[in-house]
Design a protein around this motif. Structure first.
Motif: not given
Length: 206
Positions: A144-157, A173-188
């Motif tokens: 289970e991955l939170s936005s805090f854990q995904l924020l600077d992730l450099h690999k995806s599962p 997060h300073p804004n909702v865009l950073e929050y969403i961007s962090a979540k999307r790192n899971i597939i980036k």
């Protein structure tokens, strides 16, 4: 994938003396690293000599921008990033604003029912570093991955699951865009051999 010898004799600072910080410190010490836990309870200036360390492991609640005042970003990592670098087996990662804990548990239970060597961790259950020594190439790890854990992730599962994403943790997060961007790192960082399961009912999840 990196070797565990990568940490041997390294001078490493773990930021945050919470559950994850302590498990990171214990694991890294076991690999022969020289580990120091730094926590705000130690008083003002506890980060002043951070640039003396070879590696800085932040806990999820610690902002990267705060650490960058004392050390270069390329020295900053996290328990999640370390685990992705050393895991010998496939990872199934689940994120979303709501429902990720339940979904992670259900996937884990289904894998166990199918007699897979499954392990559950991340933002739920154990730290993945605590069961690392039991993993084989045939194992499966559910995180289970939170936005805090995904924020600077450099690999995806290998398999990424994105549930509903709205807005949350805007005190971090300073804004909702950073929050969403962090979540999307899971597939980036996925490639053509990986899988993504996405809840398309929510615009931010797409």
């Amino acid at each position: 994938m990196i070797s565990l010898n990568h940490f041997k004799n390294k001078k490493i600072a773990v930021i945050g003396e919470g559950i994850e910080g302590k498990s990171s410190a214990k694991f890294l010490q076991k690999q022969g690293a020289k580990v120091t836990i730094l926590d705000q309870k130690q008083g003002e200036g506890y980060l002043d000599r951070l640039d003396e360390y070879d590696l800085v492991v932040r806990s999820p609640g610690i902002k990267i921008e705060m650490l960058e005042k004392y050390v270069s970003r390329n020295k900053i990592t996290s328990q999640t990033k370390i685990f992705f670098d050393i895991s010998p087996c496939p990872i199934i990662g689940i994120t979303g604003t709501k429902g990720k804990g339940t979904t992670s548990t259900l996937i884990y239970e289904m894998l166990k029912k199918d007699r897979k060597d499954a392990h559950l961790g991340g933002n739920i259950g154990q730290s993945p570093l605590e069961f690392f020594e039991h993993l084989k190439s045939s194992s499966v790890v559910v995180l289970e991955l939170s936005s805090f854990q995904l924020l600077d992730l450099h690999k995806s599962p290998h398999i990424a699951v994105i549930l509903m994403i709205t807005s949350e943790h805007l005190d971090y997060h300073p804004n909702v865009l950073e929050y969403i961007s962090a979540k999307r790192n899971i597939i980036k960082f996925q490639n053509s051999s990986d899988f993504a399961i996405i809840n398309r009912d929510y615009v931010a999840s797409n």
